[in-house]
Motif scaffolding. Structure first.
Motif, short mmCIF file in Angstrom:
data_model
loop_
_atom_site.label_atom_id
_atom_site.label_comp_id
_atom_site.label_asym_id
_atom_site.label_seq_id
_atom_site.Cartn_x
_atom_site.Cartn_y
_atom_site.Cartn_z
N GLY B 2 25.27 -10.53 -20.75
CA GLY B 2 23.90 -10.74 -21.18
C GLY B 2 23.69 -10.37 -22.63
O GLY B 2 24.59 -9.85 -23.29
N TYR B 3 22.53 -10.64 -23.13
CA TYR B 3 22.21 -10.30 -24.49
C TYR B 3 21.94 -8.81 -24.58
O TYR B 3 21.34 -8.22 -23.71
CB TYR B 3 21.00 -11.08 -24.96
N VAL B 5 20.23 -7.17 -27.04
CA VAL B 5 18.99 -6.76 -27.68
C VAL B 5 17.91 -6.72 -26.61
O VAL B 5 17.52 -7.74 -26.06
CB VAL B 5 18.62 -7.76 -28.80
N ALA B 6 17.43 -5.51 -26.30
CA ALA B 6 16.61 -5.32 -25.10
C ALA B 6 15.36 -6.21 -25.04
O ALA B 6 15.13 -6.86 -24.02
CB ALA B 6 16.25 -3.85 -24.96
N PRO B 7 14.55 -6.27 -26.10
CA PRO B 7 13.32 -7.08 -25.96
C PRO B 7 13.64 -8.56 -25.73
O PRO B 7 12.93 -9.24 -25.00
CB PRO B 7 12.62 -6.90 -27.31
N LEU B 8 14.74 -9.04 -26.30
CA LEU B 8 15.13 -10.44 -26.10
C LEU B 8 15.65 -10.64 -24.69
O LEU B 8 15.32 -11.62 -24.02
CB LEU B 8 16.19 -10.82 -27.14
N ARG B 10 14.85 -8.98 -22.07
CA ARG B 10 13.70 -8.95 -21.15
C ARG B 10 12.94 -10.27 -21.18
O ARG B 10 12.50 -10.77 -20.14
CB ARG B 10 12.74 -7.81 -21.54
N LEU B 11 12.81 -10.85 -22.36
CA LEU B 11 12.08 -12.12 -22.48
C LEU B 11 12.81 -13.23 -21.74
O LEU B 11 12.21 -14.00 -20.98
CB LEU B 11 11.91 -12.48 -23.96
#
Lengths: 199, 199
Positions: B2-3, B5-8, B10-11
């Motif tokens: 997975g990606y 970068v946490a906010p990305l 989550r999006l």
């Protein structure tokens, strides 16, 4: 005939603007949102606002991050001698999924495209060149898409980079693994023959 | 993989929960959101929050609205003698697009489905019966989907409604206009023969 309930019509319209989302899908997405619990709907709206405000480009490679450096530029165990140049953040994801590449990336955020008014000055190129001047980079791998514009951008960059004394390579062209030769297009087949390798 | 970068991440995860949206599409949607201008991103988040908080069910028919009555129940020029019973708000949209139907609707918000734990008490049925008791309704048209559950729900409702003295009809089954007979399934063909009409 559109929906007459204004907040719903606006929501459907917002979803229709997303890439690859048609009218029907936008409608389904809107109904999905309406059926969420209050806290889930709140969460969705907040996640969108938060991601948009917190995420920006990595100071070094241009990939997306919510800190100063992206997780890859920050990682201690990557091979800093190799830089793979890609068009978009999604391409970094694709390489990372394969798990085969251990070097760094550089994200251009587009390709040179005179038709769309995109010149080299609109891309994340300057910082690539300064990375090559300062760092101990031993190879640059061009991994732009195999389109006319992707090729042209790779050519343009390789001409800029060669004088700096850094070798530039390109991803191999050929038959995709698992594909059926019968359906391969002529250009791909020609490239596969040109690039044939010894057993 | 997975990606990171946490906010990305989550999006993307939020978009993956949408109906009909796979991993790849969720990623594209997330990148679309990141590329929005500040005001457009703000707009998107607000539209979601607003639609979710303002839209509820019409007091009469159960369709979605941001007022007490939906636009159709409120309209002065609809034929109030006919009620078309549908599963979902999206079905109302489909009928309204055709522009052929001038009567009212009743939205069940689902079908009877013992497997999914949905009984008659979970559907918007009580208010349908009270509409039939009070109003001058001359016909109820069942327009649930032609699935086993849709059929069973229509049967169940027609048994409830007939004692009230209101005629109940069902949408015609048959060959869809523009379809190729060669590809019609056997059940549809049988229904089309059973329901044949005189020239």
């Amino acid at each position: 005939m559109g929906y007459k309930v204004a907040p719903l019509a606006r929501l459907i319209e917002q979803f229709e603007r997303f890439p690859g989302i048609g009218k029907k899908n936008a409608q389904r997405m809107a109904f999905y949102v309406l059926n969420l619990t209050d806290s889930d709907a709140d969460d969705l709206a907040k996640t969108i606002a938060e991601a948009h405000s917190k995420i920006h480009r990595c100071r070094v490679c241009g990939d997306l991050t919510d800190e100063e450096l992206c997780p890859i530029c920050k990682a201690p165990n990557r091979d800093t001698a190799t830089i793979c140049v890609v068009e978009d953040p999604a391409d970094v994801l694709a390489f990372e999924r394969s798990g085969e590449y251990r070097g760094l990336y550089h994200v251009l955020h587009g390709v040179i495209s005179p038709i769309n008014g995109v010149g080299p000055e609109n891309l994340n190129i300057k910082s690539l060149l300064s990375r090559l001047n300062n760092d101990d980079v031993k190879e640059v791998i061009m991994a732009t898409n195999p389109t006319v514009e992707g090729e042209a951008t790779a050519m343009y960059l390789s001409k800029l980079i060669k004088p700096l004394g850094v070798p530039v390579s390109r991803l191999a062209y050929g038959i995709p693994v698992g594909a059926d030769l019968e359906y391969a297009d002529e250009v791909t087949l020609k490239r596969a023959i040109d690039g044939r390798q010894q057993f």
